[in-house]
Motif scaffolding. Structure first.
Motif, short mmCIF file in Angstrom:
data_model
loop_
_atom_site.label_atom_id
_atom_site.label_comp_id
_atom_site.label_asym_id
_atom_site.label_seq_id
_atom_site.Cartn_x
_atom_site.Cartn_y
_atom_site.Cartn_z
N GLY A 1 -12.82 -26.70 -72.80
CA GLY A 1 -12.32 -26.37 -71.47
C GLY A 1 -13.43 -26.17 -70.45
O GLY A 1 -14.41 -26.91 -70.42
N ASP A 2 -13.27 -25.15 -69.62
CA ASP A 2 -14.25 -24.87 -68.57
C ASP A 2 -15.63 -24.56 -69.14
O ASP A 2 -16.65 -24.87 -68.51
N ALA A 3 -15.68 -23.95 -70.32
CA ALA A 3 -16.97 -23.64 -70.94
C ALA A 3 -17.74 -24.94 -71.22
O ALA A 3 -18.95 -25.02 -70.98
N LEU A 4 -17.04 -25.97 -71.68
CA LEU A 4 -17.67 -27.26 -71.95
C LEU A 4 -18.09 -27.93 -70.65
O LEU A 4 -19.24 -28.38 -70.52
N VAL A 5 -17.20 -27.98 -69.70
CA VAL A 5 -17.50 -28.62 -68.41
C VAL A 5 -18.70 -27.94 -67.75
O VAL A 5 -19.58 -28.62 -67.20
N TRP B 1 -20.43 -37.54 -64.86
CA TRP B 1 -20.44 -37.07 -63.48
C TRP B 1 -19.73 -38.03 -62.54
O TRP B 1 -19.18 -37.59 -61.53
N THR B 2 -19.69 -39.32 -62.87
CA THR B 2 -18.99 -40.26 -62.00
C THR B 2 -17.50 -40.33 -62.32
O THR B 2 -16.72 -40.78 -61.49
N ASP B 3 -17.11 -39.87 -63.49
CA ASP B 3 -15.71 -39.83 -63.92
C ASP B 3 -15.37 -38.40 -64.34
O ASP B 3 -14.75 -38.17 -65.37
N SER B 4 -15.78 -37.47 -63.50
CA SER B 4 -15.68 -36.05 -63.89
C SER B 4 -14.24 -35.57 -64.05
O SER B 4 -13.97 -34.70 -64.88
N ALA B 5 -13.30 -36.14 -63.32
CA ALA B 5 -11.91 -35.69 -63.44
C ALA B 5 -11.38 -35.97 -64.85
O ALA B 5 -10.72 -35.11 -65.45
N ASN B 6 -11.67 -37.15 -65.39
CA ASN B 6 -11.22 -37.47 -66.74
C ASN B 6 -11.96 -36.63 -67.77
O ASN B 6 -11.35 -36.17 -68.75
N PHE B 7 -13.25 -36.41 -67.58
CA PHE B 7 -14.01 -35.56 -68.49
C PHE B 7 -13.42 -34.15 -68.52
O PHE B 7 -13.23 -33.56 -69.58
N GLU B 8 -13.10 -33.62 -67.35
CA GLU B 8 -12.49 -32.29 -67.27
C GLU B 8 -11.12 -32.25 -67.95
O GLU B 8 -10.77 -31.28 -68.62
#
Length: 192
Positions: free
Chosen positions: A74-78, A97-104
């Motif tokens: 979750g947020d800890a990973l992000v 960083w360029t696809d941060s929404a999917n990573f999150e």
């Protein structure tokens, strides 16, 4: 060996081996995230042995390992991937960083599955008896092709509700957790 078992083995191997090798020169946030990945990889390795029937099923251990994964998801990973924290010894692809929404989204899904794993631990695996699990394909787990082609729980890649996940056999939740790990590693981790 099924595709899912191969995926699980690959995730475990990459997480543990990669983290161990890269830790040598890592400092700061890169070392923190490598340590977190190592902790999650070790948890998945232990869980995998139980889900495959190679070790006796232990609900308390499943909950403990689920908590370890939850702690690092979750947020800890992000938060462990601030801009500018790429480059050696990091194995993070710039697409984080360029696809941060999917990573999150993947980090959040991992956290949800880790929480659901803890709740579903008391449900036990689909087949409690490891002999039965071995007789029906070795693991009692849904194949990755079933999950990804629309016939399984994750077919359309939508997230099940936490309540629905909590009612599932624990190995089903574990399958989804591992698929999330594999998806994230495929998209956002460089192979070295």
């Amino acid at each position: 060996m099924s595709k899912l078992e191969l995926t699980i083995g690959t995730v475990i191997s990459l997480a543990i081996t990669g983290a161990a090798l890269a830790h040598g020169g890592a400092t700061g946030v890169v070392k923190e995230r490598m340590d977190g990945m190592m902790a999650m990889g070790n948890a998945v390795k232990s869980l995998s042995a139980m889900m495959r029937g190679e070790e006796d099923y232990d609900a308390a251990a499943v909950k403990m390992h689920g908590q370890t994964i939850e702690t690092h998801a979750g947020d800890a990973l992000v938060g462990l991937f601030p801009k500018g924290s790429d480059g050696a010894p990091s194995e993070a692809k710039r697409t984080i960083w360029t696809d941060s929404a999917n990573f999150e989204t993947l980090a959040s899904q991992l956290e949800t599955y880790a929480i659901a794993l803890q709740v579903a631990a008391d449900n036990g695996p689909m087949m409690e008896d490891s002999t039965q699990r071995n007789m029906v394909g070795g693991s009692g787990m849904m194949s990755s092709s079933d999950m990804m082609n629309g016939s399984g729980m994750m077919g359309d890649q939508t997230m099940m509700s936490p309540d629905a996940l909590a009612k599932m056999p624990v190995d089903g939740v574990f399958n989804m957790l591992v698929q999330t790990c594999a998806s994230c590693h495929t998209k956002y981790r460089s192979e070295k």
